[in-house]
Design an enzyme around this catalytic site. Structure first.
Site, PDB file in Angstrom:
ATOM      1  N   PRO A  79     -57.077  45.324  23.568  1.00  0.00           N
ATOM      2  CA  PRO A  79     -57.010  46.398  24.583  1.00  0.00           C
ATOM      3  C   PRO A  79     -56.687  47.795  23.685  1.00  0.00           C
ATOM      4  CG  PRO A  79     -55.962  44.611  25.359  1.00  0.00           C
ATOM      5  CD  PRO A  79     -56.288  44.432  23.995  1.00  0.00           C
ATOM      6  N   CYS A  80     -57.439  48.636  23.925  1.00  0.00           N
ATOM      7  CA  CYS A  80     -57.198  49.817  23.336  1.00  0.00           C
ATOM      8  C   CYS A  80     -56.149  51.040  23.885  1.00  0.00           C
ATOM      9  CB  CYS A  80     -58.957  50.649  22.955  1.00  0.00           C
ATOM     10  SG  CYS A  80     -59.543  51.134  24.510  1.00  0.00           S
ATOM     11  N   GLN A  81     -56.050  50.755  25.219  1.00  0.00           N
ATOM     12  CA  GLN A  81     -55.240  51.963  25.891  1.00  0.00           C
ATOM     13  C   GLN A  81     -53.977  52.286  24.831  1.00  0.00           C
ATOM     14  OE1 GLN A  81     -56.795  49.485  27.287  1.00  0.00           O
ATOM     15  NE2 GLN A  81     -57.967  50.190  28.632  1.00  0.00           N
TER      16      GLN A  81
END
Length: 351
Positions: A79-81
């Site tokens: 996940p990049c958030q």
């Protein structure tokens, strides 16, 4: 070449790697709607719906007992958030920051020939004074015999009709691997544009769903936003409105002009986010001035280079999240081709 796709989401990376010629063996994700989408589009692949922290090596062996009988590529797009510049609430306590560490034990167990990582560029800058997850990953790879290359990829330079910068890591235990050659914006080859991606889709009104394609659907707009978008030309934004329509917070604010903006037909789109279904969330207004609405989810999927018949499960909001989080298929296809070409050269003794 077999592929295990960690943090697979709805399958953008898997689809691109499949298009390159890889065999998708297993997808892993914890989000139910993304899992349903993945399984609908990869019926021959296995899937594990769970948090990677709960998954064991034995779980994977049970699902795909022959996983190491062919060359193996592990794809890990955590996940990049937690690392995104769009996230104003980043925290070192965010447990998603350590998810990449979870892949170490699977790499040790399966000893894949290749590893592909994709994330936002901000990932490599996390915790500059201490060893962050990306630095730990690079150190882990080096200690275990992998040569690796990291670079910032501009998606539009690889045939994606969207401006989207990504941090990419290619690693191999078979030798040094090179950055894939750019396919667009070089040698006179123009970028793929919004027009190229979505002009063939039938028109919609705000809030409408196509009778032919349930994914070709878009959010509704209230009366003030309908008036706003009706006064916005192609490529325009709130600077084209009368003052009475501008949010008070924006009247004396110079910036963030993408919000409430329309796309331009003959340019790549801006970066799609997990809220690409919302007119107020970015430059996600349809470029056609006769279509006063946000882009549809099929249009968003096309801009992410998913096949036109790709199936998406869940609500409109869930589809937007899946599509916005995805690796553009064409980007992944180019990386897959680079990996397969490298493997072929190794087999022929050219590396």
């Amino acid at each position: 070449m077999n592929v295990i796709d960690f943090f697979s989401g709805c399958g953008g990376a898997s689809k691109g790697l499949e298009q390159a010629g890889c065999d998708i063996s297993l997808g892993i994700d914890f989000e139910p709607n993304a899992a349903s989408t993945y399984k609908a589009n990869f019926p021959d692949a296995q899937f594990i719906l769970d948090d990677v922290r709960n998954i064991t090596v034995e779980d994977i062996v049970t699902k795909v007992p022959n996983i190491t009988e062919e060359p193996l590529l592990i794809c890990t797009c955590a996940p990049c958030q937690p690392f995104s510049n769009q996230n104003n609430k980043k925290s070192d306590a965010d447990i998603r920051r350590t998810l990449l560490d979870e892949t170490h034990r699977f790499i040790l167990a399966f000893n894949p020939e290749y590893i592909l990582l994709e994330n936002v560029p901000g990932m490599q800058n996390v915790n500059p004074n201490v060893e962050g997850p990306f630095c730990r990953f690079l150190s882990f790879l080096s200690k275990n015999g992998y040569q690796h290359l990291k670079f910032i990829a501009k998606s539009e330079e690889y045939g994606v009709p969207q401006k989207r910068k990504r941090l990419v890591l290619l690693a191999s235990r078979l030798g040094r691997i090179e950055e894939p050659p750019k396919t667009h914006g070089v040698n006179g080859i123009p970028y793929v544009t919004v027009r190229d991606a979505i002009c063939m889709l039938p028109p919609l009104r705000a809030g409408e769903v196509s009778g032919e394609d349930p994914v070709h659907r878009c959010s509704n707009l209230d009366s003030i936003n309908l008036e706003r978008i009706s006064l916005t030309p192609e490529g325009g934004d709130r600077r084209n409105w009368p003052t009475r329509l501008v949010n008070k917070a924006h009247i004396d604010y110079d910036g963030h002009y993408d919000t409430y903006g329309r796309m331009s037909w003959d340019k790549p789109s801006p970066t799609l986010t997990t809220r690409c279904n919302g007119y107020s969330n970015g430059r996600f207004g349809h470029p056609d001035v006769n279509q006063n609405r946000p882009i549809s989810m099929r249009e968003a999927a096309n801009l992410q280079t998913f096949p036109s018949d790709y199936i998406f499960s869940g609500t409109l909001t869930s589809m937007a999240k899946q599509i916005g989080n995805a690796v553009p298929c064409e980007l992944a296809r180019n990386f897959g081709l680079a990996i397969l070409n490298h493997f072929n050269r190794v087999q022929e003794g050219q590396e």
